[in-house]
Design an enzyme around this catalytic site. Structure first.
Site, PDB file in Angstrom:
ATOM      1  N   GLU A  58       0.903  -1.270   0.051  1.00 27.18           N
ATOM      2  CA  GLU A  58      -0.152  -0.008   0.049  1.00 27.18           C
ATOM      3  C   GLU A  58       0.987   1.377   0.008  1.00 27.18           C
ATOM      4  O   GLU A  58       0.529   2.306  -0.561  1.00 27.18           O
ATOM      5  CB  GLU A  58      -1.070  -0.024   1.295  1.00 27.18           C
ATOM      6  CG  GLU A  58      -1.970  -1.228   1.182  1.00 27.18           C
ATOM      7  CD  GLU A  58      -1.596  -2.474   1.837  1.00 27.18           C
ATOM      8  OE1 GLU A  58      -2.564  -3.420   1.525  1.00 27.18           O
ATOM      9  OE2 GLU A  58      -0.302  -2.544   1.997  1.00 27.18           O
ATOM     10  N   PHE A  83      -5.408   0.404   6.008  1.00 30.68           N
ATOM     11  CA  PHE A  83      -4.253   0.248   5.055  1.00 30.68           C
ATOM     12  C   PHE A  83      -4.060   1.624   4.541  1.00 30.68           C
ATOM     13  O   PHE A  83      -2.740   1.942   4.408  1.00 30.68           O
ATOM     14  CB  PHE A  83      -4.332  -0.828   4.085  1.00 30.68           C
ATOM     15  CG  PHE A  83      -4.608  -2.162   4.538  1.00 30.68           C
ATOM     16  CD1 PHE A  83      -4.094  -2.395   5.752  1.00 30.68           C
ATOM     17  CD2 PHE A  83      -5.297  -2.974   4.065  1.00 30.68           C
ATOM     18  CE1 PHE A  83      -4.309  -3.878   6.403  1.00 30.68           C
ATOM     19  CE2 PHE A  83      -5.555  -4.260   4.353  1.00 30.68           C
ATOM     20  CZ  PHE A  83      -5.080  -4.635   5.732  1.00 30.68           C
ATOM     21  N   HIS A 109     -14.377  -0.463   3.619  1.00 29.28           N
ATOM     22  CA  HIS A 109     -14.064  -1.476   4.762  1.00 29.28           C
ATOM     23  C   HIS A 109     -13.836  -0.579   6.033  1.00 29.28           C
ATOM     24  O   HIS A 109     -13.046  -1.016   6.868  1.00 29.28           O
ATOM     25  CB  HIS A 109     -13.451  -2.289   4.650  1.00 29.28           C
ATOM     26  CG  HIS A 109     -13.700  -3.518   3.713  1.00 29.28           C
ATOM     27  ND1 HIS A 109     -13.923  -3.115   2.297  1.00 29.28           N
ATOM     28  CD2 HIS A 109     -14.302  -4.868   3.583  1.00 29.28           C
ATOM     29  CE1 HIS A 109     -14.418  -4.093   1.521  1.00 29.28           C
ATOM     30  NE2 HIS A 109     -14.509  -5.145   2.383  1.00 29.28           N
ATOM     31  N   ASP A 117     -14.063  -9.656  10.302  1.00 25.10           N
ATOM     32  CA  ASP A 117     -12.584  -9.221  10.000  1.00 25.10           C
ATOM     33  C   ASP A 117     -11.861  -8.772  11.262  1.00 25.10           C
ATOM     34  O   ASP A 117     -10.611  -8.807  11.343  1.00 25.10           O
ATOM     35  CB  ASP A 117     -12.554  -8.159   8.764  1.00 25.10           C
ATOM     36  CG  ASP A 117     -12.536  -8.920   7.440  1.00 25.10           C
ATOM     37  OD1 ASP A 117     -12.781  -9.884   7.310  1.00 25.10           O
ATOM     38  OD2 ASP A 117     -12.469  -8.136   6.578  1.00 25.10           O
ATOM     39  N   ARG A 167     -18.492  -1.251   4.140  1.00 21.59           N
ATOM     40  CA  ARG A 167     -18.784  -2.788   3.566  1.00 21.59           C
ATOM     41  C   ARG A 167     -20.266  -3.031   3.580  1.00 21.59           C
ATOM     42  O   ARG A 167     -20.686  -3.882   2.738  1.00 21.59           O
ATOM     43  CB  ARG A 167     -17.908  -3.715   4.509  1.00 21.59           C
ATOM     44  CG  ARG A 167     -18.051  -5.163   4.035  1.00 21.59           C
ATOM     45  CD  ARG A 167     -17.495  -6.249   4.963  1.00 21.59           C
ATOM     46  NE  ARG A 167     -17.438  -7.559   4.524  1.00 21.59           N
ATOM     47  CZ  ARG A 167     -17.005  -8.541   5.372  1.00 21.59           C
ATOM     48  NH1 ARG A 167     -16.295  -8.176   6.576  1.00 21.59           N
ATOM     49  NH2 ARG A 167     -16.806  -9.530   5.037  1.00 21.59           N
TER      50      ARG A 167
END
Length: 313
Positions: A58, A83, A109, A117, A167
């Protein structure tokens, strides 16, 4: 307001990119091995030559985007919020914002609704991290219509933009014929005289439902959608504070540094009044179904209603 039609804003993001891609040859999309999750795979299918998979790197992707922006392109970086805002923070700060380059960050997300997650991927700190960087514009849309409008506005704005997407599929609430999106301008969704609820992202629809519950209880609540965290609509916030006397912020983000922090900064300088911040209370998230996590952390309509009722009482 429609309660049937639902779509995740990450899908709205990808669909908007395809629409813009048809009109603008300079738009390119960079992803970090997550095109299926960020939904930029639909852009890749439409414009394979303008989609670059940078792999699980990233920070490198951020540097590539910065370089491409100096060559006449308008790059959209796409990856999870954890990220985009976390792993790539130094590159976002030094390679994009410091030289004021025309790079857009599509962070999907975000928040507790990432669900199963778990804590490592549930970024509840990104709004705070991004809004503190000079030159950065920070947007957190509430539904499909607003998300698509935000992507278009981000493309048209010259400079860095952080776009926060979710999400979880959320109801469409901005389907009125007179809806207009403008960076830096909040939207009054419901008028009221007793208190003001200021919400952002997926919490906007929950705030509206909470306001309906409060009406039955005898509390007339104004509801404001603040989609732009930076620059924030100071005039609208101060006006609401002066007219209703109490402010409540609601966000799927830490109560530290996000919408609540931004609103508090405005009020303490321009109109000090009673205020309640509803969000993630300085804790990490946990793994579980998104709807159950939202309920557990008090970000559903019932949870918001109960907290506000206690605050007002």
């Amino acid at each position: 307001m429609s309660e049937v039609r639902k779509i995740a804003t990450r899908e709205s993001y990808a669909n908007a990119l395809v629409e813009l891609g048809k009109e603008h040859d300079d738009l390119v999309v960079l992803d970090a091995d997550l095109a299926a999750a960020t939904k930029t795979c639909v852009f890749k299918k439409a414009f394979p030559q303008r989609h670059i998979d940078c792999g699980i790197a990233e920070a490198n992707m951020t540097g590539i985007a910065a370089g491409m922006s100096t060559c006449g392109y308008v790059p959209f970086i796409s990856t999870f919020a954890m990220f985009a805002a976390g792993r790539s923070y130094e590159q976002v700060r030094n390679s994009i914002c410091y030289p004021h380059l025309n790079v857009k960050i599509g962070a999907t997300h975000a928040g507790i609704s990432v669900g199963e997650d778990g804590a490592t991927h549930q970024c509840n700190e990104d709004l705070a991290l991004m809004r503190v960087i000079p030159n950065m514009t920070v947007i957190s849309p509430s539904d499909n219509i607003e998300a698509r409008a935000a992507v278009k506005a981000a493309y048209e704005l010259d400079g860095p933009v952080y776009l926060r997407f979710g999400r979880l599929a959320t109801p469409i609430i901005n389907d009125s014929v007179d809806y207009q999106f403008e960076i830096g301008k909040g939207v009054i969704l419901r008028d009221g005289k007793d208190i003001t609820i200021i919400a952002t992202g997926l919490c906007v629809v929950e705030a509206l439902e909470a306001a309906n519950k409060l009406e039955v209880y005898g509390i007339n609540a104004r509801v404001i959608n603040i989609h732009t965290i930076k620059p924030i609509d100071e005039d609208l916030i101060v006006k609401a504070a002066e007219e209703t006397g109490k402010i409540i912020t609601v966000e799927e983000h830490s109560v530290i540094g996000g919408l609540g922090g931004a609103v508090a900064e405005v009020l303490v300088e321009k109109c000090p009044i009673k205020m309640l911040r509803i969000g993630i209370n300085d804790v990490f998230g946990e793994s579980g179904p998104a709807d159950l996590l939202i309920k557990k952390y008090g970000l559903d309509a019932q949870g918001i209603y109960e907290k506000i009722k206690k605050f007002v009482d």
